[in-house]
Motif scaffolding. Structure first.
Motif, PDB file in Angstrom:
ATOM      1  N   ALA A  63       0.654  -1.402  -0.026  1.00  0.00           N
ATOM      2  CA  ALA A  63       0.089   0.261   0.007  1.00  0.00           C
ATOM      3  C   ALA A  63       0.825   1.201  -0.078  1.00  0.00           C
ATOM      4  CB  ALA A  63      -0.886   0.044   1.011  1.00  0.00           C
ATOM      5  N   GLY A  64       2.131   1.124   0.060  1.00  0.00           N
ATOM      6  CA  GLY A  64       2.941   2.345  -0.014  1.00  0.00           C
ATOM      7  C   GLY A  64       3.523   2.693   1.167  1.00  0.00           C
ATOM      8  N   TYR A  65       3.466   2.247   2.335  1.00  0.00           N
ATOM      9  CA  TYR A  65       3.792   2.528   3.607  1.00  0.00           C
ATOM     10  C   TYR A  65       5.286   1.995   3.967  1.00  0.00           C
ATOM     11  CZ  TYR A  65      -0.820   4.511   4.182  1.00  0.00           C
ATOM     12  OH  TYR A  65      -2.149   5.091   4.077  1.00  0.00           O
ATOM     13  N   PRO A  66       6.371   2.729   4.115  1.00  0.00           N
ATOM     14  CA  PRO A  66       7.414   2.182   4.575  1.00  0.00           C
ATOM     15  C   PRO A  66       7.661   1.331   5.996  1.00  0.00           C
ATOM     16  CG  PRO A  66       7.754   4.563   4.395  1.00  0.00           C
ATOM     17  CD  PRO A  66       6.310   3.989   4.073  1.00  0.00           C
ATOM     18  N   VAL A  67       7.864   0.196   6.051  1.00  0.00           N
ATOM     19  CA  VAL A  67       8.051  -0.407   7.363  1.00  0.00           C
ATOM     20  C   VAL A  67       9.416  -0.304   7.816  1.00  0.00           C
ATOM     21  CG1 VAL A  67       7.896  -2.576   8.747  1.00  0.00           C
ATOM     22  CG2 VAL A  67       6.230  -2.348   6.990  1.00  0.00           C
ATOM     23  N   ALA A  68       9.699   0.350   8.976  1.00  0.00           N
ATOM     24  CA  ALA A  68      10.804   0.690   9.576  1.00  0.00           C
ATOM     25  C   ALA A  68      11.646  -0.302  10.150  1.00  0.00           C
ATOM     26  CB  ALA A  68      10.748   2.070  10.376  1.00  0.00           C
ATOM     27  N   ALA A  69      10.880  -1.053  11.133  1.00  0.00           N
ATOM     28  CA  ALA A  69      11.297  -2.142  12.050  1.00  0.00           C
ATOM     29  C   ALA A  69      10.136  -3.086  12.423  1.00  0.00           C
ATOM     30  CB  ALA A  69      12.074  -1.309  13.306  1.00  0.00           C
ATOM     31  N   ILE A  70      10.791  -4.514  12.582  1.00  0.00           N
ATOM     32  CA  ILE A  70       9.750  -5.324  13.250  1.00  0.00           C
ATOM     33  C   ILE A  70      10.756  -5.910  14.353  1.00  0.00           C
ATOM     34  CG2 ILE A  70       8.614  -7.715  13.208  1.00  0.00           C
ATOM     35  CD1 ILE A  70       8.216  -6.691  10.123  1.00  0.00           C
ATOM     36  N   VAL A  71      10.204  -5.989  15.649  1.00  0.00           N
ATOM     37  CA  VAL A  71      10.792  -6.458  16.846  1.00  0.00           C
ATOM     38  C   VAL A  71       9.881  -7.696  17.493  1.00  0.00           C
ATOM     39  CG1 VAL A  71      11.730  -5.740  19.202  1.00  0.00           C
ATOM     40  CG2 VAL A  71      12.117  -4.378  17.069  1.00  0.00           C
ATOM     41  N   ASN A  72      10.550  -8.647  17.755  1.00  0.00           N
ATOM     42  CA  ASN A  72       9.800  -9.798  18.334  1.00  0.00           C
ATOM     43  C   ASN A  72       9.966  -9.604  19.919  1.00  0.00           C
ATOM     44  OD1 ASN A  72       9.074 -12.147  19.694  1.00  0.00           O
ATOM     45  ND2 ASN A  72      10.083 -13.611  18.364  1.00  0.00           N
ATOM     46  N   CYS A  73       8.593  -9.236  20.595  1.00  0.00           N
ATOM     47  CA  CYS A  73       8.795  -8.804  21.865  1.00  0.00           C
ATOM     48  C   CYS A  73       8.262 -10.108  22.862  1.00  0.00           C
ATOM     49  CB  CYS A  73       7.920  -7.660  22.222  1.00  0.00           C
ATOM     50  SG  CYS A  73       8.312  -6.085  21.345  1.00  0.00           S
ATOM     51  N   GLY A  74       8.312 -11.277  22.478  1.00  0.00           N
ATOM     52  CA  GLY A  74       7.989 -12.402  23.033  1.00  0.00           C
ATOM     53  C   GLY A  74       6.887 -12.832  22.852  1.00  0.00           C
ATOM     54  N   ASN A  75       5.648 -12.377  23.143  1.00  0.00           N
ATOM     55  CA  ASN A  75       4.148 -13.005  22.899  1.00  0.00           C
ATOM     56  C   ASN A  75       3.733 -12.138  21.942  1.00  0.00           C
ATOM     57  OD1 ASN A  75       3.989 -10.860  24.806  1.00  0.00           O
ATOM     58  ND2 ASN A  75       2.413 -11.678  26.010  1.00  0.00           N
ATOM     59  N   TYR A  76       4.101 -10.891  21.300  1.00  0.00           N
ATOM     60  CA  TYR A  76       3.678 -10.256  20.403  1.00  0.00           C
ATOM     61  C   TYR A  76       4.922  -9.532  19.496  1.00  0.00           C
ATOM     62  CZ  TYR A  76       4.740  -5.855  23.128  1.00  0.00           C
ATOM     63  OH  TYR A  76       5.083  -5.047  23.842  1.00  0.00           O
ATOM     64  N   PHE A  77       4.530  -8.875  18.584  1.00  0.00           N
ATOM     65  CA  PHE A  77       5.583  -8.102  17.673  1.00  0.00           C
ATOM     66  C   PHE A  77       5.116  -6.536  17.469  1.00  0.00           C
ATOM     67  CE2 PHE A  77       5.916 -12.422  16.142  1.00  0.00           C
ATOM     68  CZ  PHE A  77       7.291 -12.669  15.795  1.00  0.00           C
ATOM     69  N   ALA A  78       6.033  -5.822  17.619  1.00  0.00           N
ATOM     70  CA  ALA A  78       5.973  -4.453  17.557  1.00  0.00           C
ATOM     71  C   ALA A  78       6.570  -3.964  15.992  1.00  0.00           C
ATOM     72  CB  ALA A  78       7.073  -3.663  18.621  1.00  0.00           C
ATOM     73  N   LEU A  79       5.713  -3.443  15.290  1.00  0.00           N
ATOM     74  CA  LEU A  79       5.957  -3.142  13.911  1.00  0.00           C
ATOM     75  C   LEU A  79       6.036  -1.718  13.810  1.00  0.00           C
ATOM     76  CD1 LEU A  79       4.502  -4.610  10.774  1.00  0.00           C
ATOM     77  CD2 LEU A  79       4.085  -2.211  11.203  1.00  0.00           C
ATOM     78  N   GLN A  80       6.928  -1.153  13.360  1.00  0.00           N
ATOM     79  CA  GLN A  80       6.979   0.429  13.146  1.00  0.00           C
ATOM     80  C   GLN A  80       6.955   0.748  11.818  1.00  0.00           C
ATOM     81  OE1 GLN A  80      10.280   2.138  15.467  1.00  0.00           O
ATOM     82  NE2 GLN A  80       8.842   2.151  17.364  1.00  0.00           N
ATOM     83  N   VAL A  81       6.159   1.645  11.363  1.00  0.00           N
ATOM     84  CA  VAL A  81       5.757   2.119  10.100  1.00  0.00           C
ATOM     85  C   VAL A  81       5.432   3.442   9.938  1.00  0.00           C
ATOM     86  CG1 VAL A  81       3.239   1.536  10.453  1.00  0.00           C
ATOM     87  CG2 VAL A  81       4.176   1.488   8.191  1.00  0.00           C
ATOM     88  N   ARG A  82       5.681   4.167   8.855  1.00  0.00           N
ATOM     89  CA  ARG A  82       5.867   5.330   8.789  1.00  0.00           C
ATOM     90  C   ARG A  82       4.768   6.017   7.936  1.00  0.00           C
ATOM     91  NH1 ARG A  82       9.117   8.571  11.326  1.00  0.00           N
ATOM     92  NH2 ARG A  82      11.222   7.686  11.963  1.00  0.00           N
ATOM     93  N   GLN A  83       3.975   7.047   8.218  1.00  0.00           N
ATOM     94  CA  GLN A  83       3.021   7.610   7.154  1.00  0.00           C
ATOM     95  C   GLN A  83       3.976   7.868   5.955  1.00  0.00           C
ATOM     96  OE1 GLN A  83       0.976   8.142   5.228  1.00  0.00           O
ATOM     97  NE2 GLN A  83      -0.728   9.273   6.432  1.00  0.00           N
ATOM     98  N   SER A  84       3.277   7.635   4.961  1.00  0.00           N
ATOM     99  CA  SER A  84       4.057   8.209   3.657  1.00  0.00           C
ATOM    100  C   SER A  84       4.522   9.557   3.435  1.00  0.00           C
ATOM    101  CB  SER A  84       3.518   7.801   2.419  1.00  0.00           C
ATOM    102  OG  SER A  84       3.975   8.005   1.364  1.00  0.00           O
ATOM    103  N   THR A  85       5.426  10.086   2.922  1.00  0.00           N
ATOM    104  CA  THR A  85       5.683  11.245   2.776  1.00  0.00           C
ATOM    105  C   THR A  85       5.229  11.793   1.372  1.00  0.00           C
ATOM    106  OG1 THR A  85       8.006  10.772   2.144  1.00  0.00           O
ATOM    107  CG2 THR A  85       7.505  11.595   4.553  1.00  0.00           C
ATOM    108  N   ALA A  86       4.782  10.935   0.402  1.00  0.00           N
ATOM    109  CA  ALA A  86       4.398  11.078  -0.756  1.00  0.00           C
ATOM    110  C   ALA A  86       3.042  11.824  -0.856  1.00  0.00           C
ATOM    111  CB  ALA A  86       4.228  10.057  -1.683  1.00  0.00           C
ATOM    112  N   VAL A  87       2.964  12.783  -1.606  1.00  0.00           N
ATOM    113  CA  VAL A  87       1.502  13.501  -1.556  1.00  0.00           C
ATOM    114  C   VAL A  87       0.584  12.742  -2.424  1.00  0.00           C
ATOM    115  CG1 VAL A  87       0.479  15.542  -2.206  1.00  0.00           C
ATOM    116  CG2 VAL A  87       2.970  15.723  -1.347  1.00  0.00           C
TER     117      VAL A  87
END
Length: 87
Positions: A63-87
């Motif tokens: 969908a055009g959103y850049p995923v910055a990081a995925i971290v395994n936190c044990g019983n869940y995952f923390a996914l970091q994604v940026r709002q697109s800077t494209a207009v």
């Protein structure tokens, strides 16, 4: 995409806990939250193992959103994604 530890992640501008939310609702809710953020802001999404963490990052990328990081936190995952800077 960065698979780093939670301690080295940047502080997100917003956080969304979607643990227990089934596919594809977790992707839809993530996309709706991203659309409310200003360009360039960082959203951290907490996802369950299995289908959610396997499908949501790919769907966001498609969908055009850049995923910055995925971290395994044990019983869940923390996914970091940026709002697109494209207009």
């Amino acid at each position: 995409m960065n698979n780093s530890s939670a301690a080295s992640l940047p502080t997100p501008d917003d956080r969304l806990d979607l643990r227990g939310t089934p596919c594809p609702l977790n992707f839809v809710r993530t996309k709706l939250r991203l659309q409310k953020l200003p360009p360039g802001q960082l959203l951290e999404v907490w996802l369950d193992p299995g289908d959610p963490i396997e499908q949501v990052p790919d769907s966001l990328h498609a969908a055009g959103y850049p995923v910055a990081a995925i971290v395994n936190c044990g019983n869940y995952f923390a996914l970091q994604v940026r709002q697109s800077t494209a207009v």
